[in-house]
Motif scaffolding. Structure first.
Motif, short mmCIF file in Angstrom:
data_model
loop_
_atom_site.label_atom_id
_atom_site.label_comp_id
_atom_site.label_asym_id
_atom_site.label_seq_id
_atom_site.Cartn_x
_atom_site.Cartn_y
_atom_site.Cartn_z
N THR A 76 47.53 22.38 26.62
CA THR A 76 47.65 23.21 27.83
C THR A 76 48.58 22.55 28.82
O THR A 76 48.46 21.36 29.11
CB THR A 76 46.27 23.40 28.48
N GLN A 77 49.54 23.31 29.31
CA GLN A 77 50.45 22.85 30.35
C GLN A 77 50.04 23.55 31.64
O GLN A 77 50.32 24.74 31.83
CB GLN A 77 51.90 23.19 29.99
N ARG A 78 49.33 22.84 32.50
CA ARG A 78 48.71 23.48 33.67
C ARG A 78 49.73 24.23 34.52
O ARG A 78 50.76 23.69 34.89
CB ARG A 78 48.00 22.44 34.52
N GLY A 79 49.40 25.48 34.80
CA GLY A 79 50.25 26.31 35.63
C GLY A 79 51.48 26.85 34.93
O GLY A 79 52.26 27.59 35.52
N ALA A 80 51.68 26.48 33.65
CA ALA A 80 52.89 26.90 32.94
C ALA A 80 52.59 27.66 31.66
O ALA A 80 53.28 28.62 31.33
CB ALA A 80 53.76 25.68 32.63
N GLY A 81 51.59 27.24 30.91
CA GLY A 81 51.30 27.90 29.65
C GLY A 81 50.78 26.91 28.61
O GLY A 81 49.97 26.04 28.91
N TYR A 82 51.30 27.03 27.40
CA TYR A 82 50.85 26.19 26.28
C TYR A 82 52.06 25.62 25.54
O TYR A 82 53.15 26.20 25.55
CB TYR A 82 50.00 27.00 25.31
N LEU A 83 51.83 24.51 24.85
CA LEU A 83 52.88 23.86 24.07
C LEU A 83 52.32 23.45 22.73
O LEU A 83 51.21 22.91 22.65
CB LEU A 83 53.42 22.65 24.83
#
Length: 245
Positions: free
Chosen positions: A229-236
Motif C-alpha cells: 500500500t502506498q498511502r494516499g496514492a494507491g498500490y504497488l
C-alpha cells in the motif's frame, strides 16, 4: 493547417436538445475532434453500425430509451468511453451512471472548456488502455517470485506448482499489477487495467479484492511482500516480473 478528418478522434454525441447538439458539434469540431450529433438511441445505433466511434457523449434524459439504458447496452458489447450529461445533480444519478459503465459524468450547465478537458482525458485514457491491451495480448504468462499466472488459461500456480483458484476480479487485478510492476497504481488505474480482462471490478470493491488476493499470494497478508500500500496514492506490486511471450 487542420488535421485530416481520418486523424481526428470521432465523438458521437446523443442529446435531444438541438441547441446543445450544435454547440457540441461546433466547439469540439473547432478543437480537432470530429463530431456526429444525434437525438436518440436509434440514431446512435445507425452511426455505430457504419462508422468507428472513439467516444460517446450521452444525455441521461432522452425520450423513449433513456441514457442509462443506452449506457448499459453499450457497455455490454464495447469498452468505448462514455461521458454522461445530465441536467440533474443528484448523486444517485451519478452513481448509477458510473456503475452502468459510464467513464465520466458532467452536469448541465457545464463550461465548454471543462467538457473539452474531460473528453481529451477520456480519449488519452482509452489510448493508454489500448496500448496496454496490445502488450498483454502478446503475453502468455507472467512469472514472479516462483509464481506463474497463465493469462490465456486464467490459472495461477504457486512456487510448489499447486493451482490457486482466483475469482474473475482477483485474476484481473493480479494481471493489472503484473503488467505494470513496481509502479504505483491508483484505484482508477487499476479499474482501467482490470477492464482489459472483462471483469466487473468497481472502485468500492478494490480494497476488498486486494485483501483477498493478498491472502492467496502472500506468506503474511498482514505484512505483504508483493502488493504494498502506498498511502494516499494507491498500490504497488513490488517484485521482479518476467513476461512469457
Amino acid at each position: 493547417m487542420a488535421s485530416p478528418v481520418s486523424a481526428c478522434p470521432h465523438v458521437l454525441a446523443v442529446d435531444d436538445d438541438p441547441a446543445l447538439r450544435a454547440l457540441l458539434t461546433d466547439y469540439l469540431g473547432d478543437n480537432e475532434l470530429r463530431v456526429t450529433a444525434v437525438a436518440s438511441g436509434a440514431e446512435l445505433e445507425i452511426v455505430l453500425s457504419r462508422e468507428t466511434v472513439d467516444l460517446v457523449i450521452l444525455d441521461v434524459r432522452l425520450p423513449g430509451e433513456d441514457g442509462m439504458q443506452i449506457a448499459r447496452r453499450l457497455r455490454e458489447r464495447s469498452a468505448i468511453p462514455i461521458l454522461m450529461l445530465t441536467g440533474r445533480a443528484e448523486e444517485a444519478d451519478r452513481v448509477m451512471g458510473l456503475e452502468l459503465g459510464a467513464d465520466d459524468y458532467l452536469t448541465k450547465p457545464f463550461g465548454t472548456r471543462e467538457l473539452l478537458a474531460r473528453v481529451r482525458a477520456l480519449l488519452r485514457r482509452a489510448q493508454a488502455q489500448a496500448t496496454v491491451a496490445d502488450a498483454v495480448a502478446k503475453v502468455r504468462a507472467y512469472r514472479f517470485g516462483g509464481w506463474e499466472l497463465n493469462v490465456g488459461l486464467r490459472r495461477l500456480k504457486d512456487p510448489e506448482g499447486r493451482a490457486i483458484t482466483l475469482t474473475n476480479g482477483e485474476f484481473s487485478l493480479l494481471a493489472a499489477f503484473l503488467c505494470a510492476p513496481r509502479r504505483v497504481l491508483a484505484r482508477d488505474q487499476l479499474l482501467d487495467l482490470s477492464r482489459l480482462h472483462n471483469a466487473e471490478v468497481y472502485d468500492r470493491s478494490i480494497d476488498v479484492q486486494i485483501l483477498r488476493l493478498r491472502r492467496k499470494i502472500e506468506a503474511d497478508p498482514s505484512n505483504p511482500r508483493f502488493i504494498t500500500t502506498q498511502r494516499g496514492a494507491g498500490y504497488l506490486f513490488d517484485a521482479e516480473v518476467e513476461p512469457v511471450l
